[in-house]
Design a protein around this motif. Structure first.
Motif, PDB file in Angstrom:
ATOM      1  N   VAL A  28     -35.717  19.265  43.072  1.00 18.37           N
ATOM      2  CA  VAL A  28     -35.656  19.847  41.714  1.00 18.37           C
ATOM      3  C   VAL A  28     -36.539  19.132  40.787  1.00 18.37           C
ATOM      4  N   ASP A  29     -37.320  20.208  40.140  1.00 23.08           N
ATOM      5  CA  ASP A  29     -38.314  19.745  38.946  1.00 23.08           C
ATOM      6  C   ASP A  29     -37.687  19.532  37.828  1.00 23.08           C
ATOM      7  N   ILE A  30     -36.847  20.456  37.349  1.00 26.36           N
ATOM      8  CA  ILE A  30     -36.236  20.587  35.937  1.00 26.36           C
ATOM      9  C   ILE A  30     -34.712  20.738  36.036  1.00 26.36           C
ATOM     10  N   TYR A  31     -34.305  19.640  35.253  1.00 26.85           N
ATOM     11  CA  TYR A  31     -32.631  20.097  35.181  1.00 26.85           C
ATOM     12  C   TYR A  31     -32.354  20.431  33.829  1.00 26.85           C
ATOM     13  N   LEU A  32     -31.610  21.505  33.814  1.00 29.66           N
ATOM     14  CA  LEU A  32     -30.843  21.963  32.464  1.00 29.66           C
ATOM     15  C   LEU A  32     -29.697  21.633  32.320  1.00 29.66           C
ATOM     16  N   PRO A  33     -29.241  20.751  31.288  1.00 29.06           N
ATOM     17  CA  PRO A  33     -27.723  20.482  31.153  1.00 29.06           C
ATOM     18  C   PRO A  33     -26.944  21.641  30.189  1.00 29.06           C
ATOM     19  N   GLY A  34     -25.720  21.365  30.440  1.00 27.79           N
ATOM     20  CA  GLY A  34     -24.821  22.496  29.614  1.00 27.79           C
ATOM     21  C   GLY A  34     -24.087  23.128  30.590  1.00 27.79           C
ATOM     22  N   CYS A  35     -23.251  23.887  29.771  1.00 30.42           N
ATOM     23  CA  CYS A  35     -22.022  24.723  30.487  1.00 30.42           C
ATOM     24  C   CYS A  35     -21.711  25.994  29.445  1.00 30.42           C
ATOM     25  N   ALA A  36     -22.284  26.919  29.676  1.00 34.01           N
ATOM     26  CA  ALA A  36     -23.634  27.047  30.447  1.00 34.01           C
ATOM     27  C   ALA A  36     -24.680  27.191  29.443  1.00 34.01           C
ATOM     28  N   PRO A  37     -26.011  26.533  29.851  1.00 36.18           N
ATOM     29  CA  PRO A  37     -27.097  26.553  28.908  1.00 36.18           C
ATOM     30  C   PRO A  37     -27.621  27.945  28.304  1.00 36.18           C
ATOM     31  N   ARG A  38     -28.043  27.840  27.069  1.00 36.14           N
ATOM     32  CA  ARG A  38     -28.366  29.242  26.328  1.00 36.14           C
ATOM     33  C   ARG A  38     -29.768  29.617  26.914  1.00 36.14           C
ATOM     34  N   PRO A  39     -29.876  30.988  26.690  1.00 33.99           N
ATOM     35  CA  PRO A  39     -31.241  31.312  27.093  1.00 33.99           C
ATOM     36  C   PRO A  39     -32.525  30.733  26.746  1.00 33.99           C
ATOM     37  N   GLU A  40     -32.129  30.300  25.442  1.00 31.59           N
ATOM     38  CA  GLU A  40     -33.342  29.514  24.740  1.00 31.59           C
ATOM     39  C   GLU A  40     -33.650  28.225  25.488  1.00 31.59           C
ATOM     40  N   THR A  41     -32.535  27.579  25.957  1.00 32.57           N
ATOM     41  CA  THR A  41     -32.971  26.258  27.027  1.00 32.57           C
ATOM     42  C   THR A  41     -33.530  26.625  28.162  1.00 32.57           C
ATOM     43  N   LEU A  42     -33.366  27.651  28.819  1.00 36.04           N
ATOM     44  CA  LEU A  42     -33.969  28.306  29.810  1.00 36.04           C
ATOM     45  C   LEU A  42     -35.454  28.396  29.576  1.00 36.04           C
ATOM     46  N   GLN A  43     -35.627  29.119  28.507  1.00 35.13           N
ATOM     47  CA  GLN A  43     -36.994  29.448  27.883  1.00 35.13           C
ATOM     48  C   GLN A  43     -37.690  28.040  27.535  1.00 35.13           C
ATOM     49  N   TYR A  44     -37.292  27.219  27.067  1.00 33.99           N
ATOM     50  CA  TYR A  44     -37.760  25.967  26.782  1.00 33.99           C
ATOM     51  C   TYR A  44     -38.240  25.095  28.180  1.00 33.99           C
ATOM     52  N   ALA A  45     -37.393  25.206  29.239  1.00 35.70           N
ATOM     53  CA  ALA A  45     -37.460  24.660  30.340  1.00 35.70           C
ATOM     54  C   ALA A  45     -38.709  25.205  31.185  1.00 35.70           C
ATOM     55  N   LEU A  46     -38.796  26.758  31.071  1.00 38.03           N
ATOM     56  CA  LEU A  46     -39.967  27.285  31.541  1.00 38.03           C
ATOM     57  C   LEU A  46     -41.352  26.759  30.750  1.00 38.03           C
ATOM     58  N   MET A  47     -41.269  26.681  29.580  1.00 41.62           N
ATOM     59  CA  MET A  47     -42.559  26.176  28.859  1.00 41.62           C
ATOM     60  C   MET A  47     -42.690  24.717  29.487  1.00 41.62           C
ATOM     61  N   ILE A  48     -41.881  23.812  29.763  1.00 41.11           N
ATOM     62  CA  ILE A  48     -41.861  22.679  30.162  1.00 41.11           C
ATOM     63  C   ILE A  48     -42.569  22.465  31.543  1.00 41.11           C
ATOM     64  N   LEU A  49     -42.226  23.566  32.227  1.00 43.25           N
ATOM     65  CA  LEU A  49     -42.566  23.813  33.721  1.00 43.25           C
ATOM     66  C   LEU A  49     -44.226  24.334  33.469  1.00 43.25           C
ATOM     67  N   GLN A  50     -44.516  25.203  32.591  1.00 48.22           N
ATOM     68  CA  GLN A  50     -45.776  25.504  32.500  1.00 48.22           C
ATOM     69  C   GLN A  50     -46.885  24.431  32.137  1.00 48.22           C
ATOM     70  N   LYS A  51     -46.449  23.436  31.395  1.00 49.71           N
ATOM     71  CA  LYS A  51     -47.141  22.294  31.105  1.00 49.71           C
ATOM     72  C   LYS A  51     -47.318  21.346  32.321  1.00 49.71           C
ATOM     73  N   LYS A  52     -46.053  21.378  33.057  1.00 51.02           N
ATOM     74  CA  LYS A  52     -46.435  20.607  34.145  1.00 51.02           C
ATOM     75  C   LYS A  52     -47.207  21.022  35.248  1.00 51.02           C
ATOM     76  N   ILE A  53     -47.281  22.473  35.284  1.00 54.20           N
ATOM     77  CA  ILE A  53     -48.320  23.213  36.215  1.00 54.20           C
ATOM     78  C   ILE A  53     -49.648  22.859  35.587  1.00 54.20           C
ATOM     79  N   ARG A  54     -49.881  23.040  34.329  1.00 53.35           N
ATOM     80  CA  ARG A  54     -51.345  22.950  33.876  1.00 53.35           C
ATOM     81  C   ARG A  54     -51.765  21.395  34.281  1.00 53.35           C
ATOM     82  N   ARG A  55     -50.990  20.339  34.176  1.00 54.62           N
ATOM     83  CA  ARG A  55     -51.484  18.912  34.581  1.00 54.62           C
ATOM     84  C   ARG A  55     -51.613  18.870  36.146  1.00 54.62           C
ATOM     85  N   GLN A  56     -51.118  19.724  36.871  1.00 50.44           N
ATOM     86  CA  GLN A  56     -51.199  19.446  38.323  1.00 50.44           C
ATOM     87  C   GLN A  56     -52.540  20.054  38.824  1.00 50.44           C
ATOM     88  N   SER A  57     -53.207  19.427  39.925  1.00 50.44           N
ATOM     89  CA  SER A  57     -54.453  19.812  40.502  1.00 50.44           C
ATOM     90  C   SER A  57     -54.094  21.126  41.034  1.00 50.44           C
TER      91      SER A  57
END
Length: 170
Positions: free
Chosen positions: A129-158
């Motif tokens: 797993v790359d990103i964990y979203l806490p909560g029951c159930a996490p809001r769509p804004e939280t998923l949006q934030y997780a995707l933004m973090i994933l985008q930053k992670k992808i940009r740092r990878q070769s």
């Protein structure tokens, strides 16, 4: 007939963008994430809401797909049972490289309140797993934030080492 001439020297030079192929590929990957819609329980409702018109993940380049062969992000939303774990691993193996996983919700992260014989106590016991979203159930804004973090992670990878491509030495 009017002649239109553009004076590039007056505007600061030629319209040229300088970058590397690696950064260009990273930019393309990070802005076109195709997610496998893999809802297992209550969190799936919030994941589906994120694709609806109010949050509209399509504008960020995140498109939900039904096939693992067309997806690069697996969003596991909800409780994973031991019977379903083998199927989850098979779907993960069918995804092309590079691939990322988001564990959405307390049940996917740790098994939640279901500490029973039939529940997997965390998706990370089956697949990485790359990103964990806490909560029951996490809001769509939280998923949006997780995707933004994933985008930053992808940009740092070769871009090329992630696929195992060997570079030629000169």
């Amino acid at each position: 007939m009017a002649k239109h001439q553009v004076n590039y020297t007056a505007n600061g030079g030629l319209p040229i963008v300088l970058t590397t192929v690696d950064r260009l590929v990273q930019w393309g990957r990070s802005n076109s994430l195709w997610a496998l819609s893999y809802g297992l329980a209550c969190c799936a409702i919030e994941m589906m809401a994120s694709g609806a018109s109010r949050y509209d993940f399509d504008r960020f380049g995140t498109i939900f797909r039904a096939s693992p062969r067309h997806s690069e992000v697996m969003i596991i939303a909800g409780t994973l049972t031991k019977k379903h774990a083998e199927f989850t691993r098979r779907l993960y193996d069918q995804m092309p490289e590079p691939k990322w996983v988001i564990s959405m919700g307390s049940c996917a992260n740790t098994g939640g309140m279901f500490n029973t014989y039939s529940t997997v106590q965390g998706v990370d016991r089956i697949i990485p797993v790359d990103i964990y979203l806490p909560g029951c159930a996490p809001r769509p804004e939280t998923l949006q934030y997780a995707l933004m973090i994933l985008q930053k992670k992808i940009r740092r990878q070769s871009a090329f080492r992630a696929q195992g491509v060997k570079r030629l030495e000169a």
